[in-house]
Enzyme design. Structure first.
Site, PDB file in Angstrom:
ATOM      1  N   HIS A 105       0.770  -1.192   0.129  1.00 43.88           N
ATOM      2  CA  HIS A 105       0.221   0.052   0.061  1.00 43.88           C
ATOM      3  C   HIS A 105       0.900   1.194   0.074  1.00 43.88           C
ATOM      4  CE1 HIS A 105       0.157  -0.369   4.556  1.00 43.88           C
ATOM      5  NE2 HIS A 105       0.350   0.882   4.415  1.00 43.88           N
ATOM      6  N   ASP A 128       0.153  -7.593   1.084  1.00 47.10           N
ATOM      7  CA  ASP A 128       0.564  -6.066   1.657  1.00 47.10           C
ATOM      8  C   ASP A 128       1.862  -5.989   1.521  1.00 47.10           C
ATOM      9  OD1 ASP A 128       0.466  -3.484   1.623  1.00 47.10           O
ATOM     10  OD2 ASP A 128      -0.734  -3.589   3.812  1.00 47.10           O
ATOM     11  N   SER A 183       4.109   2.866   7.230  1.00 48.21           N
ATOM     12  CA  SER A 183       3.903   1.610   6.809  1.00 48.21           C
ATOM     13  C   SER A 183       5.196   1.306   6.186  1.00 48.21           C
ATOM     14  CB  SER A 183       2.698   1.687   5.941  1.00 48.21           C
ATOM     15  OG  SER A 183       1.623   2.064   6.552  1.00 48.21           O
TER      16      SER A 183
END
Lengths: 499, 487
Positions: free
Chosen positions: B71, B102, B181
């Site tokens: 992402h 992911d 992230s």
């Protein structure tokens, strides 16, 4: 799951006391004694059925309103006032004398109910109201309400439009008067008669303080209700059971072989088993006229009193159940006439009843598993967004019932929840599962379930569902014992109700 | 493998690290990634999409590659990487992306980028309660942030990036903030996870999730052959067998604790034709399946899907199952389960569409649903029950009249927005290509029928042809269709 539906309907009539705009002198409510002899206070103690716990009713609460005294010792109120009633009482405005009332007739779709005092002489000396059906846009009507000190006040307001629109039950649409006025919000005014001069022009359906508009169940709907009641068995407002689309699109008109420039609507849906279907109406037919009423491209006809309104008014209100009506149609360009006998399909006659009031929901508990029959009232426990929020399989059964539920199936039986006991280990999370078979027997309605449970297979009850986990088993020898334990542990009055 | 339908309000963020003695080494290998992205607009699928920017973290792994979250680099147009204490920005490109777990691997073209940096190594699954350190670049921060927490839980978790995939994830209590992230979570100098999601503060606090090394190493192994083959799925739904009566009825020991019931088998899935509804799965690859659907691997109780999680496309799995009270052995070659993808968010792909007479036809999927939130009963049914009722067998794609570009050729058709297209001139529409083909014939009139009640939409070809340029110009349609592939 929260019960929001009823609360929302209630709030519409009874929001907190703050009308948005100042009340002008011209429309301010006034103490009104002229109607004192024609109205009675009605107090109803109601208990909602509890679909989540079908063996109980919720705590009682009361609603108050003003009933309109009619000839023959009758009192007209809105059905909502007495929805799920346990006890209904009348009280005279002048003397305060009280009397228990009997409910003669209720129509939840038209939102009207008729009461009668237990003692016929109770209403002697009062001035019954005549029902008038001639109010039109531009007329000024008076809405009567009960003050908290029990005085009757009236608020005048003009009728701005007369149209067919939704009532309280979602798919019921009937004629209504829309009044523009600022109405004081009274907790004691769940029912409010609406007068034209000194005659009854209708009953208040709802009031919106935001837009300051009042919707009124009009004289013609009241008259239909009373006439239906007078002529013997009450049947209710009929429906033909079809849907149509506008034919304004010239490309559609050409496709449907319709003459240029004329009226007519395109039939998009014909509900199986309903009057239009029985008379042979088909999807793709073009409906040109109902009796003498010519239908325009949008599905309206010219009503002498109101101008253009939708033809559903002819079907539901200008005719009674049992009346015959000529449907003039074009089929593949050829004119035809179908004779449709209008009928009223009672809520209980739907595979998924749209509402259940008064009657308590059916249920069966077996081995700690609760089985119920699907009703839309149950889905509405998920609140106003129930179509999205409620279990989607059940919503589908409600919305698509004529396609999905065919004879011999009569109802959708589902496992609604599990009352945990030692015997239900592994099943406690199961809920809202549609039951297809029990012990190999198809379950077409809830009454089939106890019968099927009489014949366990190899000592087990096999219960099959439409969805995951598809099948579970109960120990047949233990089921009765488990149920007695469930009954005791959860203090259930009974293990089933089947009517 | 068990894709759950539950929706999580998870906000994708990264954990912040807490540093011990050897973190100084590690921190140099943690980067700030700036992604200039172009997210497609499903409401205007002909447009190239809106340009935006996102910031995340990444770290150096073997082969000079950079690991981060999928992402972080979704819909990337230009990626820049910054090292701590180095003013230079290094352009990077995506080598592999795995939207189902992911993760992504990037490379930097400039070879000087890795000079003096240590390639981080992966450790195992950290013990519960043990300390871990998360490194990343939280909201708006230009400099590395380091936070510390303990391992709170190791469990299956829905990955909110695709919103349909569940894998093993580790919950830690380090502060979690958007923008971090892709950063590493380290213990004893080794990476034990990739920070990837958390909850927004009003749901839960001090809950952050990292992707553990079994998932990361599986991804790295999958791409060894030069392509990512995605997770495989047994495509079964199963029900635990905890109830004594149910166990007895199925021929199992009532007080036993093994076996799970197969409640459905996906058509065309790995087990189609090999496993049947009603079978009881007893072992998987020789491991006993316990009745709560767990197995024991290396002394740890994990969910049975974990066995499949470790497999790759084309691998086989052995079941011993009970069918009609007979034990039989079944070998299942594993493949992907694509029907689930209707409910998965997709990234890096152009939305497919076909416009005719201003009617915009698009295949139903999660991105389209997120853009329009359709109300129509049939549309919602096809979306919600696509896998459960195996609707994909009949309709490999569900084509929706997603919107209408108003023009006099379609003025009366507005009420049909959001409905599923059933047929065009009697031809059943099973994929977007069918729409193109249906309108590509020389017929004077096209009749489009929708699912459910509603009138047909009737289009005169001559009028549509005359409207074509008008609609294209008025709505700035770069192209009237995109059916996939190049173009």
């Amino acid at each position: 799951m929260r019960l929001l539906a009823t609360a929302a309907a209630f709030a519409l009539l009874l929001p907190t006391l703050s009308p948005a705009a100042p009340v002008t002198a011209a429309t301010a409510p006034k103490r009104d004694r002229t109607a004192d002899a024609s109205v009675v206070r009605v107090t109803s103690t109601n208990q909602q059925t509890d679909l989540i716990r079908p063996w109980t009713r919720k705590a009682p609460f009361t609603r108050r309103g003003l009933g309109a005294v009619l000839p023959k010792n009758r009192v007209l109120i809105t059905a909502e006032l007495i929805q799920n009633y346990s006890h209904v009482e009348l009280e005279k405005a002048e003397s305060g004398e009280r009397m228990e009332a009997k409910v003669l007739c209720v129509d939840y779709e038209a939102n009207l109910a008729l009461l009668e005092p237990a003692e016929p002489k109770y209403l002697a000396g009062m001035k019954p109201l005549d029902v008038v059906t001639d109010a039109v846009a531009g007329d000024t009507l008076r809405i009567l309400q009960l003050e908290s000190n029990d005085a009757v006040v009236s608020t005048p307001g003009p009728v701005t439009t007369v149209e067919v629109a939704r009532y309280q039950i979602d798919d019921a649409s009937f004629l209504l008067y829309r009044l523009s006025l600022s109405l004081p919000v009274k907790e004691s005014s769940f029912t409010a008669p609406v007068l034209k001069e000194n005659r009854l022009a209708g009953m208040l359906l709802r009031y919106s303080p935001q837009s300051q508009t009042a919707d009124v169940i009009p004289g013609p709907v009241v008259a239909h209700f009373l006439k239906d009641f007078e002529d013997g068995e009450y049947r209710g407002f009929p429906r033909a059971g079809f849907q149509f689309a506008s034919t304004r699109d010239p490309q559609l008109r050409q496709y449907a072989n319709m003459p240029a420039g004329n009226g007519g609507v395109y039939v998009t849906d014909v509900v199986e088993g309903m009057p239009a279907d029985k008379a042979g109406l088909k999807v793709g037919d073009v409906l040109l006229a109902l009796g003498d009423a010519q239908i325009d491209q949008d599905g309206n006809y010219n009503e002498p009193l109101y101008g253009r309104i939708t033809v559903s008014h002819i079907l539901s209100t200008k005719n009674q159940a049992g009346d015959k009506l000529a449907f003039k149609i074009l089929r593949e360009g050829k004119p035809m006439t179908l004779e449709v006998t209008l009928e009223k399909k009672a809520a209980r006659d739907y595979a998924v009843p749209p509402y259940i009031f008064e009657t308590l929901p059916n249920y069966v508990i077996a081995g700690g598993l609760i089985f119920q029959e699907l009703t839309r009232s149950h889905l509405k426990e998920w609140g106003n967004e129930w179509r999205r929020a409620a279990p989607q399989r059940l919503v589908l059964y409600d919305q698509q019932q004529t396609q999905l539920i065919k004879p011999p199936r009569k109802r959708v039986v589902f496992l609604s929840q599990v009352l945990p006991t030692a015997a239900t280990v592994g099943y406690n999370e199961l809920a809202f599962l549609v039951v297809t078979k029990v012990n190999g027997q198809p379950i077409n309605e809830l009454a089939d379930l106890p019968k099927a449970l009489e014949k366990p297979v190899d000592g087990f009850h096999k219960i099959e569902f439409e969805d995951h986990p598809r099948e579970i088993f109960l120990d047949a020898a233990q089921t009765a014992e488990v149920d007695q334990m469930v009954k005791k542990t959860y203090r259930l009055p009974a293990l089933s109700r089947l009517k | 493998m068990f894709r759950r339908l539950a929706l999580l309000a998870a906000v994708v963020v990264a954990t912040a690290p807490a540093v011990r003695a050897n973190v100084a080494d590690v921190r140099k290998s943690v980067f700030r990634i700036t992604n200039t992205l172009q997210a497609p607009d499903y409401r205007a699928p002909w447009n190239p999409g809106n340009i935006g920017r996102g910031v995340g973290a990444g770290f150096l792994i073997s082969g000079g590659r950079i690991m981060t979250n999928a992402h972080v680099i979704s819909d990337a147009r230009f990626i820049e990487i910054e090292r701590e204490g180095d003013p230079k920005k290094y352009p990077a490109k995506v080598e592999f992306v795995a939207n189902d777990c992911d993760l992504a691997v990037l490379t930097v073209l400039d070879p000087s980028f890795k000079t003096g940096l240590k390639e981080l190594e992966f450790g195992g699954i950290p013990a519960l309660e043990s300390d871990v350190t998360a490194l990343g670049y939280p909201i708006g921060g230009e400099h590395l942030s380091v936070t510390r927490g303990v391992v709170s839980r190791v469990d299956y978790q829905l990955f909110s990036h695709s919103a349909v995939d569940s894998h093993l994830a580790i919950q830690i209590d380090a502060a979690i903030n958007p923008g971090n992230s892709g950063g590493p979570v380290v213990q004893n100098g080794k990476v034990v996870g990739v920070a990837f999601q958390g909850y927004s503060g009003d749901v839960a606090q001090n809950v952050g999730y990292m992707i553990p090394t079994p998932v990361v190493t599986r991804f790295l192994k999958d791409i060894e052959d030069g392509k990512y083959d995605k997770y495989v799925d047994i495509a079964l739904t199963t029900f635990h067998l905890l109830n004594p009566a149910q166990r007895a009825a199925l021929g199992l020991k009532p007080d036993g604790n093994t076996g799970i019931l197969v409640s459905s088998v996906m058509a065309g899935g790995s087990c189609d034709g090999l496993v049947q509804r009603g079978d009881v799965l007893l072992t998987i690859d020789g491991l006993t399946i316990y009745s709560d659907s767990s197995v024991q691997i290396d002394g740890e109780r994990v969910e049975m899907p974990e066995v499949v999680e470790r497999k790759f496309k084309g691998d086989k799995i052995d079941f011993v199952l009970l069918r009609n009270r007979q034990e039989i052995k079944v070998t299942v070659p594993l493949k992907n389960a694509d029907p689930y993808l209707i409910q998965a968010f997709s990234y890096g792909v152009r939305p497919r569409y076909f416009i005719y007479a201003g009617l915009v036809f698009q295949p139903l999927n999660r991105n389209l649903m997120a853009a329009y939130n359709f109300e129509d009963l049939h549309t919602r049914y096809h979306y919600n029950f696509y896998v459960i009722d195996q609707l994909f067998v009949d309709r490999p794609e569900v084509i929706v009249l997603a919107s209408i570009l108003p023009d006099r050729v379609n003025s009366y058709m507005n009420g049909h927005r959001g409905m599923v297209v059933d047929t065009i001139n009697g031809k059943k529409i099973r994929r977007l290509e069918d729409v193109r083909e249906a309108f590509d014939v020389s017929a004077p009139t096209f009749v489009v029928k929708m699912l459910g009640s509603g009138r047909p939409l009737v289009l005169q070809k001559a009028e549509v042809d005359a409207a074509r340029d008008r609609i294209r110009n008025r709505y700035n349609l770069v192209s009237e269709s995109y059916l996939g592939g190049e173009g």
